[in-house]
Write a protein that holds these residues in place. Structure first.
Motif, PDB file in Angstrom:
ATOM      1  N   ASP A 562     -13.698 -11.510  26.190  1.00 19.20           N
ATOM      2  CA  ASP A 562     -13.126 -10.198  25.855  1.00 19.20           C
ATOM      3  C   ASP A 562     -12.555  -9.521  27.099  1.00 19.20           C
ATOM      4  O   ASP A 562     -12.952  -9.839  28.220  1.00 19.20           O
ATOM      5  CB  ASP A 562     -14.253  -9.323  25.271  1.00 19.20           C
ATOM      6  CG  ASP A 562     -13.723  -8.268  24.325  1.00 19.20           C
ATOM      7  OD1 ASP A 562     -12.490  -8.131  24.231  1.00 19.20           O
ATOM      8  OD2 ASP A 562     -14.545  -7.587  23.686  1.00 19.20           O
ATOM      9  N   ASP A 563     -11.653  -8.597  26.883  1.00 15.90           N
ATOM     10  CA  ASP A 563     -11.160  -7.718  27.946  1.00 15.90           C
ATOM     11  C   ASP A 563     -10.622  -8.468  29.157  1.00 15.90           C
ATOM     12  O   ASP A 563     -10.784  -8.019  30.299  1.00 15.90           O
ATOM     13  CB  ASP A 563     -12.265  -6.752  28.403  1.00 15.90           C
ATOM     14  CG  ASP A 563     -12.764  -5.895  27.259  1.00 15.90           C
ATOM     15  OD1 ASP A 563     -12.036  -5.774  26.252  1.00 15.90           O
ATOM     16  OD2 ASP A 563     -13.879  -5.353  27.361  1.00 15.90           O
ATOM     17  N   ASP A 585      -6.765  -7.974  27.432  1.00 16.13           N
ATOM     18  CA  ASP A 585      -7.082  -6.555  27.242  1.00 16.13           C
ATOM     19  C   ASP A 585      -5.829  -5.750  26.911  1.00 16.13           C
ATOM     20  O   ASP A 585      -4.727  -6.042  27.388  1.00 16.13           O
ATOM     21  CB  ASP A 585      -7.745  -5.995  28.498  1.00 16.13           C
ATOM     22  CG  ASP A 585      -8.340  -4.636  28.221  1.00 16.13           C
ATOM     23  OD1 ASP A 585      -9.329  -4.585  27.468  1.00 16.13           O
ATOM     24  OD2 ASP A 585      -7.789  -3.620  28.713  1.00 16.13           O
ATOM     25  N   GLU A 619      -4.933  -7.847  22.151  1.00 17.69           N
ATOM     26  CA  GLU A 619      -5.434  -6.705  21.380  1.00 17.69           C
ATOM     27  C   GLU A 619      -4.656  -5.459  21.755  1.00 17.69           C
ATOM     28  O   GLU A 619      -3.920  -5.427  22.741  1.00 17.69           O
ATOM     29  CB  GLU A 619      -6.942  -6.512  21.588  1.00 17.69           C
ATOM     30  CG  GLU A 619      -7.346  -6.352  23.029  1.00 17.69           C
ATOM     31  CD  GLU A 619      -8.811  -5.965  23.207  1.00 17.69           C
ATOM     32  OE1 GLU A 619      -9.652  -6.368  22.405  1.00 17.69           O
ATOM     33  OE2 GLU A 619      -9.077  -5.257  24.182  1.00 17.69           O
TER      34      GLU A 619
HETATM   35 CA    CA Z   1     -11.424  -5.908  24.163  1.00 21.78          CA
END
Ligand code: CA
Ligand code: C2E
Ligand code: CA
Length: 661
Positions: A562-563, A585, A619
């Motif tokens: 993630d990110d 991200d 995202e």
């Molecule tokens: Ca994220």
């Protein structure tokens, strides 16, 4: 009273009087210690034993005097004499070694042990330690077998008490050796002793020494036990009592004193300012050659010593670990601020911690009582709550501390959240680049009765810090499993749902097994659940994390990083974690729109990830243009408000059912 000579009758009064006085002193100490219930530390227990021994000593003295002077020399009188002398000798001989052990607990070391450098937890014995123990052993055997050989003492047929060679050699010698040993111990630890402890030790030594000397010179004045009892009253006042008020290791006042003093001030409506020095830690950025581990106690001792030089030691408290509070009564703001700055100034220079030179960091909060904190509880909360990550100030005062109110409210809300069914899981769909539904991400929400809806960006870090993140994440996983078990999402094209994991919990023992069991027990196929873990985790224990991800992947779960693109990335270690999909991200996507450089970064990120044979998910897709850009750059999956915001379960099901993009 006869001048110079003490008559028989006087002697009787004297000795009985001295022993009675000793008994009264001891019994007072005994009752006091008993009522205070002071038995926590080994030191307290030894003190109590010593007082108990002294009580027996004085009782024995009184009994033998009574039998000696008031008796008629009958056999039963002699028997009483023998028994009381016997008990006296056994108990009195144990005093010197007990005193030594008391001292060694007070100073925190034994004279005849030395830290083994290779294994610092295990002290090594010096051979010299054998000496006092051997002497004690011999003396005790001789004393106990005295009725057989009478080498130590004897009672003649006429009732007179005689000391024999055994007492002058072994009994005195062993006491002398233990006393010298305790003296050396005190001297060697002199500079780590608090002033009060020094006073206590000097006082007790002087009294005991005086007692022995008087009794040696004036044999009739049996003042030894009384002097010993008084010496231990000194110990009670200077050491045992003081321990209740002070943190002896740090040489400042402890939490009991803090509560007492500050509560009193609050009750008297005094205005005071508290300067809270906290978050004392190794400054990682300033120590390029990081020591493996640093002893926090040593750090605290150094800081405490420094504080005592900067402010009046009378106002320094250490109420919770790694926090110091300095109280100011009716002081001007300027003065408090200057003090705070002076304290922080010291942190610009290295500290010598156990021989290593290190930079430390710390922060200070200046809290007005009662304006900012009205109760003891509030003060202690402020002193120990964790500071928000985005806080950069090291000196926080006035409105700098406004976050505390909200922070503590959220913390309380998180803590009662599970019981109150305040947590809810929302779902945000993800799409393939061709626009078809791919999966969804589970995002938690909190609906607190007082605070209303709270978003995870705010409460997840707090849940992590109060140790509740495991419970929150477990709740989310179970909710997701329950939903997937219905088979509804799969029916409308959601192949899997992503569950966010906190690194903290992943590292726990048995984590992977627990996850596998939870999903299996719910009767959900493992391919329907995926996990997301934040990229910055690569900085922590990488090998262990890789092992856990490996286990979960082997079990059939898919893994997302993630990110990606925030924080410091160590590419090689990140990719070796073995994730299947990398989530770029939203900030990376958004900055691509703002600048040419941003675009270069987004492009190269996507290219690099696909070169590594991983898939990419972008995202934060909010516009059609962003979607087109990502399609051009070869991104695999998309997620964002352009498609849908995170939706409550029923809305989510309705949304995917209609197949609306
Ligand atoms: Ca994220
Ligand atoms: P995240 O995992 O990066 O989640 C994505 C966040 O971006 C979500 O915020 C989502 O609502 C938001 N988002 C998605 N698309 C868009 C968009 O197009 N525009 C904008 N402006 N935002 C978008 P949310 O739900 O507030 O979650 C925030 C963070 O909280 C998450 O970031 C995640 O790190 C954490 N979190 C959420 N749920 C959980 C959970 O169940 N467990 C754990 N450990 N962390 C969670
Ligand atoms: Ca996420």
């Amino acid at each position: 009273m006869h001048k110079g000579v003490i008559s028989m009758a006087d002697h009787f009064d004297y000795t009985i009087g001295l022993n009675l006085a000793a008994l009264l002193v001891c019994v007072t100490n005994f009752i006091f210690t008993l009522l205070e219930g002071r038995f926590k530390k080994p030191q307290n227990k030894i003190y109590f034993t010593i007082i108990f021994l002294l009580c027996i000593n004085s009782v024995c003295g009184i009994v033998s005097d009574l039998a000696d002077k008031m008796g008629d020399g009958s056999e039963s009188d002699i028997m009483v004499l023998r028994v009381s002398r016997y008990v006296y000798f056994v108990t009195h001989t144990m005093l010197a070694p007990m005193f030594f052990f008391y001292i060694s607990h007070v100073v925190g070391r034994l004279l005849y042990t030395r830290r083994d450098r290779s294994n610092s937890d295990r002290p090594k014995w010096h051979l010299i330690g054998l000496l006092p123990h051997t002497l004690l052993g011999i003396a005790m055997i001789l004393i106990m077998t005295n009725p057989v050989h009478h080498w130590i003492w004897d009672i003649n047929n006429d009732g007179t008490f005689v000391r024999n060679w055994g007492e002058y050699t072994f009994v005195y010698l062993q006491s002398a050796v233990w006393m010298v040993a305790s003296f050396v111990l005190v001297m060697r630890s002199w500079n780590i002793l608090s002033v009060s402890r020094k006073h206590g030790m000097i006082f007790s030594y002087l009294l005991m020494l005086t007692g022995v000397l008087i009794q040696l010179v004036f044999r009739e004045i049996r003042v030894e036990v009384l002097m010993e009892s008084l010496a231990f009253t000194g110990v009670l006042l200077f050491i045992e009592n003081e321990d209740d008020r002070r943190n002896v290791e740090l040489g400042v006042y402890n939490s009991a004193s803090f509560t007492l003093d500050i509560t009193a001030a609050m009750k008297n409506n005094k205005h005071l300012k508290l300067l809270i020095l906290r978050d004392i830690a190794l400054d990682k950025t300033a120590n390029p050659m990081l020591p493996e581990k640093i002893d926090l106690l040593s750090v605290n001792k150094k800081v405490a010593a420094q504080l005592c030089e900067t402010v009046t030691p009378n106002n320094i408290y250490a109420p919770v670990p790694n926090v110091f509070i300095i109280s100011f009564y009716d002081s001007e703001d300027e003065k408090v601020k200057r003090t705070a700055e002076a304290i922080l100034e010291r942190f610009n220079f290295p500290w010598d911690i156990d021989g290593i030179s290190v930079f430390l960091k710390a922060s200070i909060m200046v809290v007005d009582v009662p304006e900012r904190a009205k109760t003891m509880q509030e003060i202690l909360y402020i002193a120990s709550c964790s500071v928000p990550e985005d806080n950069e100030k090291i000196l926080m005062e006035g409105s700098d501390l406004d976050w505390i109110v909200r922070y503590s409210a959220v913390e309380k809300a998180v803590q009662r959240g599970l019981e109150n069914a305040a947590f809810e899981v929302c779902y945000q769909p993800t799409y393939r680049i061709d626009g078809t539904l791919f999966g969804a991400e589970a995002l938690v929400r909190m609906n607190d009765m007082e605070l209303g809806r709270v978003f995870p960006d705010e409460f997840i870090p707090i849940a992590e810090r109060v140790g509740m993140i495991d419970d929150v994440d477990e709740f989310v996983l179970k909710e997701v499993c329950r939903l997937m078990h219905t088979g509804q999402p799969q029916k409308y094209g959601v192949g899997h749902i992503n569950v966010n994991l906190s690194v903290q919990e992943c590292m726990k023992k048995g984590f992977a097994e627990h996850i596998i069991k939870t999903v299996d027990d719910a009767g959900v196929a493992r391919k329907h659940i995926s996990f997301e873990i934040t990229e910055s985790v690569a900085a922590t224990d990488h090998d262990r994390l890789a092992e856990i991800i490996g286990k979960l992947k082997d079990a059939g779960f898919t893994f997302y990083i993630d990110d990606f693109g925030t924080g410091y990335s160590n590419m090689s270690s990140l990719f070796s974690l073995g994730a299947d999909v990398i989530k770029i991200d939203k900030s990376v996507l958004w900055s691509a729109e703002k600048s040419e450089l941003g675009m270069v970064l987004l492009r190269s990120t996507i290219r690099m990830i696909s070169n590594m044979h991983k898939r990419t998910l972008a995202e934060g897709v909010e516009t059609e243009k962003q979607m087109e850009t990502l399609a051009e750059l070869g991104c695999d999956y998309l997620q964002g408000f352009y498609f849908s915001k995170p939706l409550q379960k029923d809305d989510f099901l309705e949304f995917i059912k209609q197949g609306i993009k």
